[in-house]
Design an enzyme around this catalytic site. Structure first.
Site, short mmCIF file in Angstrom:
data_model
loop_
_atom_site.label_atom_id
_atom_site.label_comp_id
_atom_site.label_asym_id
_atom_site.label_seq_id
_atom_site.Cartn_x
_atom_site.Cartn_y
_atom_site.Cartn_z
N ASN A 20 0.81 -1.22 0.00
CA ASN A 20 0.00 0.00 0.00
C ASN A 20 0.84 1.26 0.00
O ASN A 20 0.76 2.10 0.89
CB ASN A 20 -0.95 0.00 1.21
CG ASN A 20 -0.21 -0.05 2.54
OD1 ASN A 20 0.87 -0.63 2.64
ND2 ASN A 20 -0.79 0.56 3.56
N ASP B 135 0.28 -6.00 12.43
CA ASP B 135 -0.47 -5.23 11.42
C ASP B 135 -0.09 -3.75 11.53
O ASP B 135 -0.94 -2.85 11.50
CB ASP B 135 -1.98 -5.41 11.56
CG ASP B 135 -2.72 -5.05 10.27
OD1 ASP B 135 -2.10 -5.14 9.19
OD2 ASP B 135 -3.90 -4.68 10.33
#
Length: 418
Positions: free
Chosen positions: A96, A306
């Site tokens: 991303n 994460d």
């Protein structure tokens, strides 16, 4: 240069020294000797730390660093340093970025930026071009360049036929395909777990059903196509059951859970603090219990931080407008160790993720390359802003009481100690 670790308790089920306190002599990146006592007669670098424990190096399978394109959030150089001081000797970096990591050259760029670092960087390349969910990216070429899996980070594949084709195609080169567990049409604009808290706070609900439908749908596809499917950051009790049943059928499915979903509930949203805005959203106490049990029983394969740095301009705004995501490298061990037994979760950070991603497992044995994490599992402390090493500060664990501190790592022939 040689290094001598004194009185280190070894946590490594694959080592003959598991749960034993030993001295460890390391020379030129190789474990030369492990014994009850080793004299420091060669003027070695001496490492003596309180209640020192060592395990195989931890591997975080979901990390965002921003670079290229979002360097104000985090650079690769600083991100790898943060990972090292947080106990991780390897990280899988998500796609991303801007531009998205969806080409051979982009994969090679990430790998080259991390060259010679103590922490090994493994790219997770985009599954689709520009992560827009329309056309598959050049999966084979990217795998040949070093990508270890394919995922559109935190974006579900809404076209089931595209997922079917991806699973079929990736089998040609033993590729690992991710399916983010969210059905957009069910989740809608939901920003908090649909339930009592979202209703009470007036926040749009994202029902657990959105996660369950996506998982069930793609498990059916996996059963049809074969191949390997990984479902990242599951967050509900029902998701654990769905994956458990799929594994019983013999499907090649694996899953991960984020640290914050093992520790924090949607009760944290009462102050509308956007540092608790995550994707998937924080769920309930019942979900946490089921996820923790999933780790203990082996249904959940991997635990990840994460880690997703978000700059203050996109976090210090109204809860509904803030970007999803939390940083988690620095707090991962202390948070996990507060709610789970050390031996229940250590394999989810070491051998299991490496096996799933096709990376060679290490072991703490004489003659092996050193790839270890150094830590004290018993130290209690309050996580403060000064414990945050990341450029972005969007941690949900600030001012939380944690248990266990990381000393550092020894990997790629480099000793990094806090």
């Amino acid at each position: 240069m040689s290094t001598l670790l004194k009185n280190a308790t070894i946590i490594d089920a694959s080592s003959p020294y598991h749960l034993q306190k030993k001295d460890i002599l390391i020379s030129n990146g190789i474990i030369e000797k492990i014994a009850d006592s080793i004299e420091n007669d060669q003027n070695n670098t001496l490492v003596e730390l309180e209640n020192l424990h060592v395990s195989c190096g931890w591997f975080d399978t979901s990390v965002c660093f921003g670079e290229p394109g979002f360097e104000e959030r985090e650079t690769i150089k600083n991100g790898l340093q943060v990972a090292a001081k947080s106990g991780f000797t390897a990280v899988a970096v998500n796609a991303n970025t801007h531009p998205v990591i969806d080409s051979k050259s982009a994969v090679e760029y990430l790998i080259n930026k991390a060259k010679n670092a103590a922490v090994k960087l493994y790219p997770i390349a985009a599954l689709t071009q520009n992560s827009d969910g329309k056309e598959l990216a050049e999966l084979y070429d990217m795998q040949q360049s070093g990508a270890i899996a394919f995922a559109d980070y935190n974006k579900p594949i809404t076209n089931d036929n595209l997922m079917k084709v991806a699973l079929l195609y990736a089998q040609n080169f033993d590729g690992l395909v991710f399916s983010f567990p969210k059905n957009n049409s069910i989740a809608g604009e939901g920003i908090a777990n649909e339930g009592i808290n979202s209703t009470k706070l007036g926040l749009k609900g994202n029902p657990a059903l959105a996660e369950h439908i996506q998982i069930a749908s793609h498990l059916f596809l996996l059963e049809y196509t074969g191949g390997k499917l990984h479902i990242p950051t599951i967050s509900t009790a029902k998701s654990v059951d769905l994956i458990k049943d799929a594994k019983k059928k013999g499907l090649q499915v694996t899953c991960s859970v984020a640290v914050h979903h093992l520790v924090l509930t949607d009760d944290e949203l009462n102050e509308f603090d956007s540092n608790f805005k995550t994707n998937p959203p924080l769920r309930t106490k019942e979900d946490i219990k089921a996820l923790q049990k999933g780790v203990k029983t082996g249904i959940i394969d991997i635990i990840t931080s994460d880690h997703n740095p978000i700059d203050i301009e996109h976090k210090k705004v109204e809860f509904s407008e803030a970007k999803d995501g939390v940083i988690g490298l620095e707090s991962a061990f202390g948070a996990l160790n507060s709610v789970l037994d050390l031996q229940d979760f250590i394999t989810c950070l070491t051998s299991k993720p490496r096996s799933i991603f096709g990376i060679e497992n290490t072991s703490i044995k004489e003659g092996n390359n050193v790839d270890i994490t150094l830590f004290n599992p018993d130290e209690n402390y309050t996580f403060k802003m000064e414990n945050i090493l990341s450029t972005s500060k969007n941690s949900p664990f600030t001012n939380k009481k944690l248990k266990g501190k990381v000393y550092g790592i020894f990997a790629n022939n480099q000793l990094i100690i806090n």
